[in-house]
Design an enzyme around this catalytic site. Sequence first.
Site, short mmCIF file in Angstrom:
data_model
loop_
_atom_site.label_atom_id
_atom_site.label_comp_id
_atom_site.label_asym_id
_atom_site.label_seq_id
_atom_site.Cartn_x
_atom_site.Cartn_y
_atom_site.Cartn_z
N TYR A 1 0.87 -1.18 0.00
CA TYR A 1 0.00 0.00 0.00
C TYR A 1 0.90 1.22 0.00
O TYR A 1 2.08 1.12 -0.33
CB TYR A 1 -0.88 -0.12 1.26
CG TYR A 1 -2.08 0.76 1.35
CD1 TYR A 1 -3.00 0.87 0.30
CD2 TYR A 1 -2.33 1.50 2.50
CE1 TYR A 1 -4.12 1.68 0.41
CE2 TYR A 1 -3.45 2.31 2.63
CZ TYR A 1 -4.34 2.40 1.58
OH TYR A 1 -5.44 3.20 1.70
N LYS B 1 -5.61 -2.19 -2.72
CA LYS B 1 -6.79 -1.95 -1.87
C LYS B 1 -7.50 -3.27 -1.56
O LYS B 1 -7.89 -3.54 -0.43
CB LYS B 1 -7.76 -1.00 -2.58
CG LYS B 1 -7.25 0.42 -2.65
CD LYS B 1 -7.92 1.29 -1.63
CE LYS B 1 -7.23 2.61 -1.49
NZ LYS B 1 -7.80 3.51 -0.51
N ASP C 1 -14.07 5.77 -1.91
CA ASP C 1 -13.24 5.71 -0.71
C ASP C 1 -12.47 7.01 -0.49
O ASP C 1 -12.26 7.42 0.65
CB ASP C 1 -12.28 4.53 -0.86
CG ASP C 1 -11.50 4.31 0.39
OD1 ASP C 1 -12.12 4.34 1.47
OD2 ASP C 1 -10.28 4.14 0.31
N ASP C 2 -12.03 7.65 -1.57
CA ASP C 2 -11.27 8.90 -1.41
C ASP C 2 -12.12 9.96 -0.75
O ASP C 2 -11.63 10.82 -0.03
CB ASP C 2 -10.79 9.42 -2.77
CG ASP C 2 -9.93 8.40 -3.47
OD1 ASP C 2 -8.93 7.99 -2.88
OD2 ASP C 2 -10.28 8.00 -4.59
N ARG D 1 -6.10 9.99 -11.17
CA ARG D 1 -5.47 10.67 -10.02
C ARG D 1 -5.02 9.60 -9.03
O ARG D 1 -5.69 9.33 -8.04
CB ARG D 1 -6.48 11.64 -9.39
CG ARG D 1 -5.87 12.68 -8.50
CD ARG D 1 -6.37 12.58 -7.07
NE ARG D 1 -5.88 11.38 -6.41
CZ ARG D 1 -6.49 10.75 -5.40
NH1 ARG D 1 -7.63 11.15 -4.96
NH2 ARG D 1 -5.97 9.68 -4.84
N GLU E 1 -12.32 4.49 -7.06
CA GLU E 1 -11.02 4.75 -6.45
C GLU E 1 -10.14 5.61 -7.36
O GLU E 1 -9.98 5.30 -8.55
CB GLU E 1 -10.34 3.39 -6.20
CG GLU E 1 -9.03 3.46 -5.50
CD GLU E 1 -9.14 3.99 -4.09
OE1 GLU E 1 -10.14 3.71 -3.41
OE2 GLU E 1 -8.22 4.71 -3.68
N ASP E 2 -9.59 6.65 -6.80
CA ASP E 2 -8.60 7.48 -7.49
C ASP E 2 -9.07 8.02 -8.84
O ASP E 2 -8.32 8.02 -9.83
CB ASP E 2 -7.26 6.74 -7.59
CG ASP E 2 -6.50 6.76 -6.25
OD1 ASP E 2 -7.08 7.27 -5.26
OD2 ASP E 2 -5.37 6.28 -6.19
N ASN F 1 -0.73 11.45 0.14
CA ASN F 1 0.10 10.27 -0.17
C ASN F 1 0.69 10.42 -1.55
O ASN F 1 0.14 11.14 -2.38
CB ASN F 1 -0.78 9.01 -0.16
CG ASN F 1 -1.37 8.73 1.20
OD1 ASN F 1 -0.72 8.90 2.20
ND2 ASN F 1 -2.64 8.34 1.23
P1 NAD Z 1 -8.02 15.93 -5.74
O1 NAD Z 1 -7.29 16.00 -7.00
O2 NAD Z 1 -9.48 15.69 -5.74
O3 NAD Z 1 -7.78 17.30 -4.92
C1 NAD Z 1 -6.55 17.96 -4.83
C2 NAD Z 1 -6.82 19.38 -4.42
O4 NAD Z 1 -5.58 20.03 -4.14
C3 NAD Z 1 -7.53 20.22 -5.47
O5 NAD Z 1 -8.59 20.92 -4.89
C4 NAD Z 1 -6.47 21.23 -5.91
O6 NAD Z 1 -7.01 22.50 -6.25
C5 NAD Z 1 -5.67 21.35 -4.64
N1 NAD Z 1 -4.36 21.92 -4.87
C6 NAD Z 1 -3.48 21.66 -5.87
N2 NAD Z 1 -2.40 22.45 -5.74
C7 NAD Z 1 -2.60 23.19 -4.64
C8 NAD Z 1 -1.85 24.20 -3.99
N3 NAD Z 1 -0.66 24.58 -4.47
N4 NAD Z 1 -2.35 24.75 -2.88
C9 NAD Z 1 -3.55 24.37 -2.40
N5 NAD Z 1 -4.29 23.43 -2.97
C10 NAD Z 1 -3.83 22.86 -4.07
O7 NAD Z 1 -7.31 14.84 -4.88
P2 NAD Z 1 -7.86 14.10 -3.56
O8 NAD Z 1 -8.57 12.87 -3.92
O9 NAD Z 1 -8.57 15.08 -2.71
O10 NAD Z 1 -6.47 13.66 -2.92
C11 NAD Z 1 -5.52 14.64 -2.52
C12 NAD Z 1 -4.40 13.99 -1.76
O11 NAD Z 1 -4.93 13.37 -0.60
C13 NAD Z 1 -3.63 12.90 -2.52
O12 NAD Z 1 -2.28 12.97 -2.19
C14 NAD Z 1 -4.20 11.62 -1.96
O13 NAD Z 1 -3.26 10.56 -1.99
C15 NAD Z 1 -4.48 12.03 -0.54
N6 NAD Z 1 -5.50 11.18 0.06
C16 NAD Z 1 -5.19 10.58 1.24
C17 NAD Z 1 -6.10 9.74 1.83
C18 NAD Z 1 -5.80 9.09 3.15
O14 NAD Z 1 -6.51 8.12 3.52
N7 NAD Z 1 -4.84 9.56 3.89
C19 NAD Z 1 -7.33 9.49 1.21
C20 NAD Z 1 -7.63 10.13 0.01
C21 NAD Z 1 -6.70 10.98 -0.55
#
Ligand code: NAD
Length: 556
Positions: A98, A169, A263-264, A151, A240-241, A417
């Site tokens: 993972y 997953k 899940d995201d 993504r 997912e993603d 991540n």
């Molecule tokens: P997403 O693409 O939906 O959202 C990303 C967001 O970041 C967008 O709103 C974008 O405008 C913003 N962004 C980009 N550049 C930026 C900047 N310079 N300043 C501020 N904001 C900025 O992606 P997501 O699904 O929301 O995932 C985002 C991150 O969260 C990824 O790294 C993902 O791996 C992580 N994530 C972690 C978990 C967890 O369980 N820990 C779960 C889901 C997602």
Amino acid sequence: MGTALIGDPGGPSLLLDARRNLDAAFTEREREDHGLIGLLPDGIESMEVQLDRARAQFADQPSDLAKYQFLSALQDRQERLFYALLRSDFQRFMPIVYTPTVGEACQRFGHMMRRPKGMYISTRRRGHIAKVLRNWPVKDVRFIVVTDGERILGLGDQGVCGMGIPLGKLALYTACAGVPPEVTLPIVIDVGTNNEAFLIDPLYPGIRQRRIEGEEYLSLIDEFVDAVQATFPDCCIQFEDFTNRNAIPLLNRYRERVCCFNDDIQGTASVAVAGLFGACRLAGTTLSQQTILFQGAGNAAVGIADLFVKELVARGMAFKDALDRCWFVNSRGLVCAGMPRLPEYLTRYAHSLDAVSIPEGAVAGPDSPMTSLADCIEAIRPTVIVGVSAVAHAFSETVVRAMARLNDRPIIFPLSNPTNKSECTAEEAIKWSGGRAIVATGSPFAPLHFGGRLFVPGQGNNVYIYPAVGMAVYASRARRVTDEMFLCAAESLARQTTDHDLSVGLIYPPVGSIFETSVQVAVDVARLIFESGLAREEHPVDIAEFVRAKVYFPEF
Ligand code: NAD
């Protein structure tokens, strides 16, 4: 032991069938009955011996990516040993199957690909998707994790190489919560890729075209969802993603009529809210006292905010006041009233700045009066910052020190991540706050000492949630997946965090005990499913016993 062999043709084919193969653990009798004599060394091994060998081989691998490949090959050869190995030490094996290693594996997927796993459904299959799904050898599929690869973690468009994510997953559905592996199916929908490097890479295994979009895209996903319903009627689809442009609209499109979740959005929300429960316990505050500033305004951020608002409203806060507790910074700056080109799902969080004092010297952008996170913190004065932007180092020393100046116990969740996208490390948050920050990170960070004290950073990762919700949905054959189930999961997870965990700053139960934790969450969520009339199974006398009886154990 003999159950492995029921209906098996025997001989070499048995050794090539990962689900049934036990290698040298086949007994003398089984070897005789199934024509295996001479195909294996004569020594008969226990699972413990095989586990010892696998651990030693794992340790010998020269890199994390090589370890990933070793585990993937083991899964291809002897599935039970693979799951027994994962379950024997989550702390050690989870970062490989993972986040973070799975991210690197996706980036290199086309080059290191060996035996294909899961299903690939490309735009070329339009009109025939149900027929393609019927090629899968198992007829009672109960869980599909599907991505379009746009993504992948915080790594952007990985096209069909995103397959690593559904694979990882689903492996954790089984390892962490006991969903039987034979009912799971990983799928990539190949709608092309906009990853320039892949488009010219001869080893890229997907279709070599740019992504389809709009109606052309949507109609393909519609066909896929309908085909799953027709082919596997009891199946739950986990999206997912997908990028937020598609993820939120797709969830809203299907959630009322199909057993599905994202899940995201929902799993992340649940684990974050569970983390907030734990953080409040540790800080001696309440959820209603928190104001959250999100760095990032996509799937994860909006999912967390929506569930947090739901919980505040359930505790008696007015809806409008609950919305006011959530602020967002996106790539254009602080999201506020009047910001142009806001997606519909963000408009309710675009608050007026009338009552906010903008710090002197704040840097404005074309779309927002504040573009720096540090300025936003001074203006909004949040108690919690959540990083879900995949912008590494966004929680700078200035940001963390500002949070520590404004709060006795600043709550700092860099959830992006993989590890190299984390907004800060656990050590930075602890160090720059003088040991006062309450921290959860998306990818794992090692325990650390600061000021003579031990700190164990919690992993604020949806792996605490989706396998457990999945197990509950599987056991009860739920018709739908609801936000209430994710709130229930958050509460169950938080209840299992002990005072001892909290004493070292850990706001979740330890990763090492994630199996026991997840099964308990599954029992609690299953109870809700039965109580709310969403189960297709008959209400059992004892729900805990019913769920536990369905848990997969990788035994010989
Ligand atoms: P997403 O693409 O939906 O959202 C990303 C967001 O970041 C967008 O709103 C974008 O405008 C913003 N962004 C980009 N550049 C930026 C900047 N310079 N300043 C501020 N904001 C900025 O992606 P997501 O699904 O929301 O995932 C985002 C991150 O969260 C990824 O790294 C993902 O791996 C992580 N994530 C972690 C978990 C967890 O369980 N820990 C779960 C889901 C997602």
